[in-house]
Scaffold this active site. Structure first.
Site, PDB file in Angstrom:
ATOM      1  N   TYR A  65       0.874  -1.181   0.000  1.00  0.00           N
ATOM      2  CA  TYR A  65       0.000   0.000   0.000  1.00  0.00           C
ATOM      3  C   TYR A  65       0.901   1.218   0.000  1.00  0.00           C
ATOM      4  O   TYR A  65       1.902   1.279   0.737  1.00  0.00           O
ATOM      5  CB  TYR A  65      -0.878   0.008   1.264  1.00  0.00           C
ATOM      6  CG  TYR A  65      -1.732   1.247   1.375  1.00  0.00           C
ATOM      7  CD1 TYR A  65      -3.030   1.263   0.888  1.00  0.00           C
ATOM      8  CD2 TYR A  65      -1.220   2.420   1.918  1.00  0.00           C
ATOM      9  CE1 TYR A  65      -3.803   2.406   0.957  1.00  0.00           C
ATOM     10  CE2 TYR A  65      -1.976   3.576   1.978  1.00  0.00           C
ATOM     11  CZ  TYR A  65      -3.270   3.561   1.500  1.00  0.00           C
ATOM     12  OH  TYR A  65      -4.019   4.709   1.547  1.00  0.00           O
ATOM     13  N   GLU A  85      -3.299   7.430  -4.167  1.00  0.00           N
ATOM     14  CA  GLU A  85      -3.190   6.129  -3.505  1.00  0.00           C
ATOM     15  C   GLU A  85      -2.976   5.005  -4.507  1.00  0.00           C
ATOM     16  O   GLU A  85      -3.652   4.945  -5.529  1.00  0.00           O
ATOM     17  CB  GLU A  85      -4.481   5.874  -2.722  1.00  0.00           C
ATOM     18  CG  GLU A  85      -4.503   4.554  -1.973  1.00  0.00           C
ATOM     19  CD  GLU A  85      -5.872   4.272  -1.355  1.00  0.00           C
ATOM     20  OE1 GLU A  85      -6.083   4.633  -0.187  1.00  0.00           O
ATOM     21  OE2 GLU A  85      -6.733   3.704  -2.050  1.00  0.00           O
TER      22      GLU A  85
END
Ligand code: GDP
Ligand code: MN
Length: 382
Positions: free
Chosen positions: A102, A190
């Site tokens: 992530y 993101e």
């Protein structure tokens, strides 16, 4: 402002962030043609809707042959994901995943800086990771005067990669994503997951970006990517009619005057454990035509089961508002329960007027009005 994954991936590619081969498709036949043209063995079909968690909601499917590509594209293009109709799918090359990371940049109000957030437990369960094992998530505040020079980028990359063959590309992805975030006035950039493939390549398999609405005036390239949802279109048309209207997810429609009272009304409804359907501020008018317009906007939302009208009469007098409501509802054809609470100038007279009609439940206090709205929502008599 939100953008789609395919749009975010275009920005990623411009900034040199590796993304897998992909094509945007509007039909199942188009998806099949793209699959053949790209010569892919395996492909992932992904619904392009402005929401996260598509994987868990059936919006991400792996197809291993032409029939599956066609089938999944067809099914996806005829359904909705989390209430959003799917009109486009992204056909992308399936990558062999060794591990999922992530990586994101967002604004952290506590430290008043941009923050880099990383984890080696990326993927669809990142929320659970954050909740149950927060130690698996690393955060670094970025000093705006220093930014992310090479030495810092490498330091961040070495948190999860100990070999320079991987830390090198990772540090470049971190720097590129930061540059994109800053240059586009983003509020979120993101990558989840950032995939390490079986061939030891890092690839952004998903891409999510949000932008600061207040910066769009100087981000014309970003602004052109804006695609309003059905709800946003209604919000815009309400604005043109002089209302502030925000759509929410509940079932109590609210017609209020003034933003402060609107907020207080939302809070009150929440206090009763229920969610408002919207926030509709009609401003300082009691004009019946305006009330009709406002009611039309409220009732357009099929979720609305009860309407709560909460008006403070200052310069606008409560008796005028009552007259406006009476006249408006003579012309309206709806049997939805309407609860009205008027307070302020000439409130007594306003209530008397409303009580001449059986159309309204006339409450005296905000507490009473809200409790009635919640009761009638639960089909209990008031
Ligand atoms: P989201 O659920 O909306 O965040 O959609 P993502 O694009 O992140 O996809 C969800 C999950 O599907 C990812 O976390 C991956 O595990 C999986 N996935 C996506 N693309 C691929 C791919 O090319 N290959 C494989 N094996 N899995 C993929
Ligand atoms: Mn994702």
């Amino acid at each position: 402002m939100k953008i789609h994954e395919y749009q975010a991936k275009e920005l990623f590619a411009k900034y040199g962030i590796p993304v897998e081969k992909h094509a945007l498709c509007h039909t199942a036949d188009g998806a099949l043609a793209a699959y053949r043209r790209m010569g892919l063995p395996k492909a992932v079909i992904k619904a392009q809707v402005l929401t996260g968690g598509r994987g868990k909601a059936g919006g991400v499917k792996l197809a291993v042959n032409p029939e599956e590509v066609h089938h999944y594209a067809k099914v996806m293009l005829s359904t909705s994901i989390k209430g959003l109709p799917v009109t486009k799918v992204l056909l992308s090359e399936a990558v062999a995943i060794a591990s999922e990371y992530y990586l994101s940049f967002t604004v952290d109000r506590n430290t008043r800086s941009v923050v880099l957030i990383m984890s080696n437990s990326g993927g669809i369960d990142i929320e659970e990771v954050a909740r149950n094992t927060p130690e698996k998530i690393t955060r670094f505040s970025i000093d705006p005067f220093i930014g992310i020079p090479d030495y810092l980028a490498r330091r961040f990359a070495f948190v999860y990669f100990d070999r320079i063959e991987l830390a090198g590309p990772m540090s470049r992805i971190i720097q590129s994503l930061y540059k994109l975030f800053m240059e586009s006035d983003a509020s979120l950039a993101e990558i989840n997951p950032l995939v390490l493939t079986a061939e030891e390549q890092l690839v952004a398999v998903d891409a999510k970006m949000l932008f600061d609405d207040n910066a769009l005036y100087r981000q014309s390239n970003i602004h052109t990517l804006f695609e309003p949802t059905a709800e946003e279109k209604i919000e815009t048309s309400a604005k043109e009619k002089g209302f502030s209207y925000i759509h929410m997810d509940g079932e109590i429609g609210c017609m209020v005057n003034g933003a402060g009272l609107a907020m207080a009304t939302m809070d009150m409804i929440k206090l009763y454990g229920v969610t408002p359907a919207n926030f509709l501020d009609i401003g300082g008018s009691s004009n019946p035509a305006k009330v009709i317009e406002a009611m039309k906007i409220l009732l357009h939302d099929e979720q609305v089961k009860v309407v709560l009208i909460n008006i403070f009469g200052g310069i606008t007098r409560c008796d005028d508002v009552a007259m406006g409501l009476l006249e408006a509802f003579e012309k309206m054809d709806t049997d939805i329960p309407i609860i009205v609470r008027l307070t302020g100038t000439n409130e007594q007279r306003g209530r008397e007027l409303l009580r001449t009609s059986t159309r309204f439940h006339v409450a005296e206090t905000m507490n009473e009005a809200t409790s009635w709205a919640v009761k009638s929502l639960k089909n209990k008599s008031i």
